[in-house]
Design a protein around this motif. Sequence first.
Motif, PDB file in Angstrom:
ATOM      1  N   ASP A  32       0.827  -1.203   0.000  1.00 44.42           N
ATOM      2  CA  ASP A  32       0.000   0.000   0.000  1.00 44.42           C
ATOM      3  C   ASP A  32       0.866   1.259   0.000  1.00 44.42           C
ATOM      4  O   ASP A  32       0.506   2.261  -0.604  1.00 44.42           O
ATOM      5  CB  ASP A  32      -0.901   0.037   1.233  1.00 44.42           C
ATOM      6  N   GLU A  99      -4.381   8.434   5.222  1.00 42.85           N
ATOM      7  CA  GLU A  99      -5.711   7.841   5.060  1.00 42.85           C
ATOM      8  C   GLU A  99      -6.413   8.383   3.815  1.00 42.85           C
ATOM      9  O   GLU A  99      -7.059   7.629   3.096  1.00 42.85           O
ATOM     10  CB  GLU A  99      -6.559   8.096   6.307  1.00 42.85           C
ATOM     11  N   THR A 100      -6.254   9.669   3.551  1.00 39.87           N
ATOM     12  CA  THR A 100      -6.869  10.262   2.355  1.00 39.87           C
ATOM     13  C   THR A 100      -6.277   9.645   1.090  1.00 39.87           C
ATOM     14  O   THR A 100      -7.012   9.240   0.190  1.00 39.87           O
ATOM     15  CB  THR A 100      -6.672  11.792   2.342  1.00 39.87           C
ATOM     16  N   SER A 103      -7.432   6.049   0.657  1.00 37.40           N
ATOM     17  CA  SER A 103      -8.831   5.948   0.237  1.00 37.40           C
ATOM     18  C   SER A 103      -8.989   6.331  -1.228  1.00 37.40           C
ATOM     19  O   SER A 103      -9.780   5.715  -1.953  1.00 37.40           O
ATOM     20  CB  SER A 103      -9.752   6.795   1.120  1.00 37.40           C
ATOM     21  N   LEU A 104      -8.226   7.322  -1.708  1.00 39.50           N
ATOM     22  CA  LEU A 104      -8.294   7.697  -3.115  1.00 39.50           C
ATOM     23  C   LEU A 104      -7.748   6.600  -4.022  1.00 39.50           C
ATOM     24  O   LEU A 104      -8.288   6.339  -5.096  1.00 39.50           O
ATOM     25  CB  LEU A 104      -7.524   9.005  -3.349  1.00 39.50           C
ATOM     26  N   ASN A 106      -7.734   3.394  -3.337  1.00 35.95           N
ATOM     27  CA  ASN A 106      -8.584   2.206  -3.244  1.00 35.95           C
ATOM     28  C   ASN A 106      -9.979   2.397  -3.830  1.00 35.95           C
ATOM     29  O   ASN A 106     -10.795   1.487  -3.773  1.00 35.95           O
ATOM     30  CB  ASN A 106      -8.668   1.726  -1.800  1.00 35.95           C
ATOM     31  N   LYS A 107     -10.267   3.561  -4.389  1.00 34.53           N
ATOM     32  CA  LYS A 107     -11.593   3.795  -4.999  1.00 34.53           C
ATOM     33  C   LYS A 107     -11.706   3.078  -6.305  1.00 34.53           C
ATOM     34  O   LYS A 107     -10.848   2.885  -7.072  1.00 34.53           O
ATOM     35  CB  LYS A 107     -11.828   5.282  -5.214  1.00 34.53           C
TER      36      LYS A 107
END
Length: 107
Positions: A32, A99-100, A103-104, A106-107
Motif C-alpha cells: 500500500d 488515510e486520504t 482511500s483515493l 482504493n476507490k
Amino acid sequence: IILLFVSLVFFSRNEAVVTVECTPEMIARKPDVIMLGAWWCRYCYQAKRYFQQNNIHYCEYDMENTDPGKQLYEKYGGGLPVLLIGKYKLNGFSEQQIETALSLVNK
C-alpha cells in the motif's frame, strides 16, 4: 541523580517497530505504501508504528544506505519520510494525509 537518569531513559524509550525492507518480492506484492526513510528519523518511526498498528502493508527503502533508496530520494526528495501511495507522494508523517491517499487509491 541516578534515579532521574534511569527515569529519563525508561520514559524516552520507543516501542519496537519492525522495519519491512523493500525487496523485489515485497514490491511484487504491491504494498500500500513505499516509504523512503532513515534509521534516525523520528517521523519515519511514527509512520512505521502507524502502519503496523493499522495493518497497512508497507515497505521501506533506506534513503541513505541503499542504492534504490538513494535514487528514489533524489527523484522524489523532500522531508522525511517520503511516502509513495499509488500516484501520490507525501512528505512527512500525517495520519490524515495517509488515510486520504489510501482511500483515493482504493476507490
